[in-house]
Design an enzyme around this catalytic site. Structure first.
Site, PDB file in Angstrom:
ATOM      1  N   GLY A   1     -40.850  36.712 -53.581  1.00  0.00           N
ATOM      2  CA  GLY A   1     -40.916  37.492 -54.802  1.00  0.00           C
ATOM      3  C   GLY A   1     -40.704  38.977 -54.612  1.00  0.00           C
ATOM      4  O   GLY A   1     -40.590  39.718 -55.590  1.00  0.00           O
ATOM      5  N   SER A   2     -40.635  39.424 -53.371  1.00  0.00           N
ATOM      6  CA  SER A   2     -40.469  40.852 -53.083  1.00  0.00           C
ATOM      7  C   SER A   2     -39.008  41.185 -52.814  1.00  0.00           C
ATOM      8  O   SER A   2     -38.431  40.697 -51.830  1.00  0.00           O
ATOM      9  CB  SER A   2     -41.306  41.243 -51.859  1.00  0.00           C
ATOM     10  OG  SER A   2     -40.906  42.507 -51.361  1.00  0.00           O
ATOM     11  N   PRO A   3     -38.399  42.040 -53.636  1.00  0.00           N
ATOM     12  CA  PRO A   3     -37.020  42.441 -53.345  1.00  0.00           C
ATOM     13  C   PRO A   3     -36.904  43.180 -52.019  1.00  0.00           C
ATOM     14  O   PRO A   3     -35.901  43.048 -51.315  1.00  0.00           O
ATOM     15  CB  PRO A   3     -36.650  43.348 -54.527  1.00  0.00           C
ATOM     16  CG  PRO A   3     -37.950  43.823 -55.083  1.00  0.00           C
ATOM     17  CD  PRO A   3     -38.910  42.696 -54.858  1.00  0.00           C
TER      18      PRO A   3
ATOM     19  N   ALA B   1     -38.661  42.569 -49.390  1.00  0.00           N
ATOM     20  CA  ALA B   1     -38.688  41.563 -48.329  1.00  0.00           C
ATOM     21  C   ALA B   1     -37.295  40.984 -48.132  1.00  0.00           C
ATOM     22  O   ALA B   1     -36.846  40.763 -47.000  1.00  0.00           O
ATOM     23  CB  ALA B   1     -39.702  40.470 -48.657  1.00  0.00           C
TER      24      ALA B   1
END
Length: 209
Positions: free
Chosen positions: A13-15, A17
């Site tokens: 869910g983390s851009p 990441a």
């Protein structure tokens, strides 16, 4: 490969990441190391730490939001990541996706975990899919050649749920509060903008051993 212990704590869910994931291979090549990918549940980590996503914390700070977008664009251009797109369904609930990552790890089939991670990051941040829709996820798994029914069963297994919770709890206890988080040995680094520091620490540890 070097014996330096390098970990990448991630949530699909983390851009940031995703952006880190795309840059990590070049660091691995330059430094002769292999990053260990550790699936965590970002929402769970937020609850443990009392943290919130940048989207929430900057919702009413227009200048900061604009700067965050500018900073991402600079990173994208610097590393040639033209395929990156902000997911139109953001935020996406990643619970099943992250359980799927753990399931792929536990499966033990060579290359399955790595391929799952790469495909899910791409579907989230290149294809813009709504991966918290069970039908979309099933179709995506099937299109990628995974056994969707097997993954769906594994996502509900106690060993998979427990491992994801344990990873998240351990991340919290080691000082993590968000994603992406990196550890070089016990040294913690947060955010894609610390990848240079991560690489410098890897080089330092290699030189001292």
């Amino acid at each position: 490969m070097s014996a330096v212990n390098v970990q990448f704590l991630f949530d699909f869910g983390s851009p940031n990441a995703y952006l880190s994931h795309k840059v990590i291979p070049s660091i691995e090549t330059r430094q002769g190391v292999r990053f260990e990918y550790v699936p965590i549940l970002l929402g769970g980590l937020f609850k443990l730490t009392g943290n919130r996503s940048p989207v929430e914390t900057t919702a009413h700070i227009e200048n900061k939001r604009r700067y965050m977008m500018l900073e991402i664009q600079r990173f994208v251009e610097k590393h040639g990541l033209a395929a990156y797109r902000m997911n139109p369904h953001f935020p996406v609930n990643t619970l099943q996706l992250m359980r799927g990552a753990v399931a792929a790890q536990q499966e033990g089939t060579e290359g399955m975990f790595e391929r799952y991670v790469d495909r899910m990051f791409a579907h989230m941040w290149e294809d813009g899919l709504k991966l918290d829709d069970s039908q979309v996820l099933r179709a995506t798994l099937e299109a990628d050649g995974f056994d969707a029914a097997r993954f769906e069963t594994a996502m509900g297994e106690a060993s998979v749920k427990g491992a994801l919770l344990a990873n998240t709890q351990a991340a919290y206890e080691r000082g993590a509060f968000g994603a992406p988080t990196f550890f070089v040995g016990e040294e913690i680094f947060f955010g894609k903008d610390r990848l240079r520091d991560v690489e410098e620490e890897i080089a330092r540890v290699k030189a001292s051993t």
